[in-house]
Design a protein around this motif. Structure first.
Motif, short mmCIF file in Angstrom:
data_model
loop_
_atom_site.label_atom_id
_atom_site.label_comp_id
_atom_site.label_asym_id
_atom_site.label_seq_id
_atom_site.Cartn_x
_atom_site.Cartn_y
_atom_site.Cartn_z
N LEU A 219 0.83 -1.20 0.00
CA LEU A 219 0.00 0.00 0.00
C LEU A 219 0.87 1.25 0.00
N GLY A 220 0.24 2.35 -0.42
CA GLY A 220 0.97 3.60 -0.54
C GLY A 220 1.57 3.79 -1.91
N GLN A 221 1.18 2.92 -2.86
CA GLN A 221 1.75 2.97 -4.20
C GLN A 221 0.75 3.43 -5.26
N LEU A 258 -1.03 11.66 -3.65
CA LEU A 258 -0.84 10.30 -4.15
C LEU A 258 0.58 10.09 -4.67
N ASN A 259 0.90 8.82 -4.88
CA ASN A 259 2.25 8.45 -5.30
C ASN A 259 2.37 8.41 -6.83
N ASN A 260 1.70 9.33 -7.51
CA ASN A 260 1.83 9.37 -8.96
C ASN A 260 3.03 10.24 -9.34
N GLU A 350 -13.54 11.49 4.24
CA GLU A 350 -13.92 10.09 4.47
C GLU A 350 -13.92 9.30 3.16
N SER A 351 -13.58 8.02 3.28
CA SER A 351 -13.70 7.07 2.17
C SER A 351 -14.81 6.09 2.53
N ILE A 352 -15.76 5.89 1.61
CA ILE A 352 -16.92 5.06 1.92
C ILE A 352 -17.11 3.99 0.84
N ILE A 353 -17.38 2.78 1.29
CA ILE A 353 -17.88 1.72 0.41
C ILE A 353 -19.27 1.35 0.89
N LEU A 354 -20.21 1.40 -0.02
CA LEU A 354 -21.59 1.04 0.29
C LEU A 354 -21.78 -0.44 -0.02
N LEU A 355 -22.05 -1.23 1.03
CA LEU A 355 -22.23 -2.67 0.84
C LEU A 355 -23.61 -2.96 0.27
N GLN A 374 -3.12 7.15 1.89
CA GLN A 374 -2.35 8.25 1.31
C GLN A 374 -3.03 9.60 1.54
N LEU A 375 -4.37 9.62 1.53
CA LEU A 375 -5.10 10.87 1.74
C LEU A 375 -5.41 11.13 3.21
N ASP A 376 -5.10 10.13 4.06
CA ASP A 376 -5.39 10.22 5.50
C ASP A 376 -6.89 10.41 5.74
N PHE A 377 -7.70 9.57 5.09
CA PHE A 377 -9.15 9.62 5.22
C PHE A 377 -9.63 8.55 6.21
N GLN A 378 -10.74 8.82 6.87
CA GLN A 378 -11.43 7.82 7.67
C GLN A 378 -12.07 6.81 6.72
#
Length: 470
Positions: A219-221, A258-260, A350-355, A374-378
């Motif tokens: 991760l982080g890539q 990001l790591n771009n 925040e980062s969200i995935i809706l199940l 990388q974005l330091d999001f919840q």
């Protein structure tokens, strides 16, 4: 029964003899010829005959080497003795397979007599290299030995940890076995991969090389392994200069996080000098501006740019993403897509995935965590119908990843309308599997259970669509 002759002297020959006798290799009969009995193993069986004489004595070798001899190994320390022995052996049997150790001093003789040579230094070097953490272990003594069988250690932080075998695309390659704590596991679809597992892979060598890199990447890539650069695709005639400037500022902010490596700005339908001058002013070591005045088909142009610029993440405006033709082109390139909306990405927290009943959720988990870290999001897993079906495996998968990446994961389980609840939130990015059902989605799809049109209802939020595999 095959007859194998070994002309022996030195440590390599001694180790070879010990291996043959201790492991009872094959059911062949061995004739061992040497001057020094110290290299002979203490315990030998009835299939081994020892002859103590000079391996270069042609008169005595004639009694042993015959047309019935299946194979001859010449393992002598002295180069002159080796050359003499090779000539004698070939004269006594013109067709037998003769093997010796590769040496520059005997190379010409070996080529002339058609002797098979083993490069000891290359073999040792290969074995040493296999211990390096960034080099795959490739089977060289079975199969074709060209990399079609590979063993890979799964590191902590790999995108493969805590994934089920059934959720890993295996096209032209397979995970045929897993070694865990010195135990062999024959994987089932439900088998989960853990850190420090050793995976035995079989497949096309060129594909396994990419799989190896994918397993080893941590991760982080992101946007790797999809590519190195972020690519903005914009039609300035449709979105206007003001909106284009907003999109570019959003992506500059994202590029800093990001790591771009670079931000590529591709703009079509430029109609005046103000637009051209603004775009030219953006060019720098980190930003490439591509003003497109050609009439190349949008689909072909996009595919060419993906290869040309090594694109790992494609950015488009919400207005352009909602067009079916654009979504179809984006779906076919199999790259992550970030759809930038009216709400600023800079304010997202925040980062969200809706199940839902989506079987592809597990496939997007690594990008979800990678970007969030990388974005330091919840990170939030939102399940607004927790009793619809058993989601234990999904909860387990995401929780395990959160633990290994030391990232706090919030799992929300409530019987509520998901769209209404998410619309109450202001600053988040939604992560979704990019499915084919989204390509031709329309307003009428809300009445079709097999479709996935919910992304339209959260259009005012930034969304990242991640390619998946069947």
């Amino acid at each position: 029964m095959q007859k194998i002759i070994i002309l022996a002297s030195g440590q390599i020959a001694k180790a070879f003899l010990e291996r043959i006798i201790s492991e009872h290799i094959g059911d062949s009969r061995y004739e061992i010829i040497c001057q020094n009995e110290d290299i002979i193993p203490k315990e030998i069986n009835d299939l081994v005959n020892i002859h103590l004489f000079d391996p270069t004595n042609e008169h005595k070798l004639k009694r042993i080497i015959s047309k019935e001899t299946s194979q001859i190994f010449v393992l002598l320390e002295n180069d002159e003795d080796t050359i003499i022995a090779l000539n004698i052996a070939r004269n006594l049997n013109s067709t037998v397979n003769i093997v010796t150790l590769k040496n520059a001093n005997i190379a010409e003789v070996c080529e002339k007599l058609k002797i098979k040579t083993i490069d000891v230094s290359q073999t040792i070097t290969s074995m040493l290299v296999n211990f390096l953490p960034s080099v795959p272990l490739i089977a060289s003594n079975i199969g074709q030995g060209i990399g079609e069988i590979m063993e890979v250690l799964v590191p902590y932080g790999s995108k493969y940890v805590f994934r089920h075998i059934s959720n890993i695309e295996q096209k032209n390659w397979r995970i045929v076995a897993i070694y865990r704590e010195n135990k062999l596991i024959l994987p089932k679809p439900s088998t989960m991969i853990f850190p420090n597992d050793e995976l035995l892979l079989v497949g096309k060598p060129e594909i396994l090389k990419d799989i190896y890199k994918s397993i080893k990447s941590e991760l982080g890539q992101f946007p790797q392994p999809f590519g190195s650069n972020i690519y903005l695709l914009a039609d300035i005639q449709k979105i206007g200069l003001k909106r284009l400037k907003e999109l570019i500022e959003e992506l500059k902010h994202l590029s800093e996080k990001l790591n771009n490596k670079k931000l590529i700005i591709k703009v079509k339908n430029i109609i005046n000098n103000d637009q051209s001058e603004y775009l030219r002013s953006l060019g720098s070591s980190d930003i490439i501006v591509d003003m497109d005045f050609s009439n190349i088909d949008d689909k072909e142009s996009l595919k060419n740019d993906i290869r040309r610029y090594n694109v790992g993440l494609v950015a488009v405006s919400s207005k352009e993403f909602l067009k079916n033709g654009m979504r179809k082109n984006l779906f076919e390139i199999k790259k992550p897509i970030i759809k930038l909306s009216s709400r600023s990405l800079k304010n997202a927290k925040e980062s969200i995935i809706l199940l839902n009943d989506d079987k592809y959720i597990e496939q997007i988990s690594n990008v979800f965590f990678d970007v969030s870290i990388q974005l330091d999001f919840q990170t939030i897993l939102a399940d607004f119908d927790p009793e619809e079906k058993d989601k234990t495996e999904i909860y387990e998968h995401f929780s395990n990843l959160a633990n290994i990446y030391t990232k706090k994961l919030q799992i929300e389980k409530e019987h509520k309308n998901p769209i209404r609840e998410l619309k109450k939130r202001e600053n988040f990015i939604q992560f979704l599997p990019f499915q084919e059902s989204m390509v031709k989605s329309s307003i009428f799809d809300f009445f079709r259970p097999e479709s996935n049109p919910l992304f339209r209802l959260l259009d005012e939020h930034t969304q990242i669509f991640i390619p998946t595999t069947e």
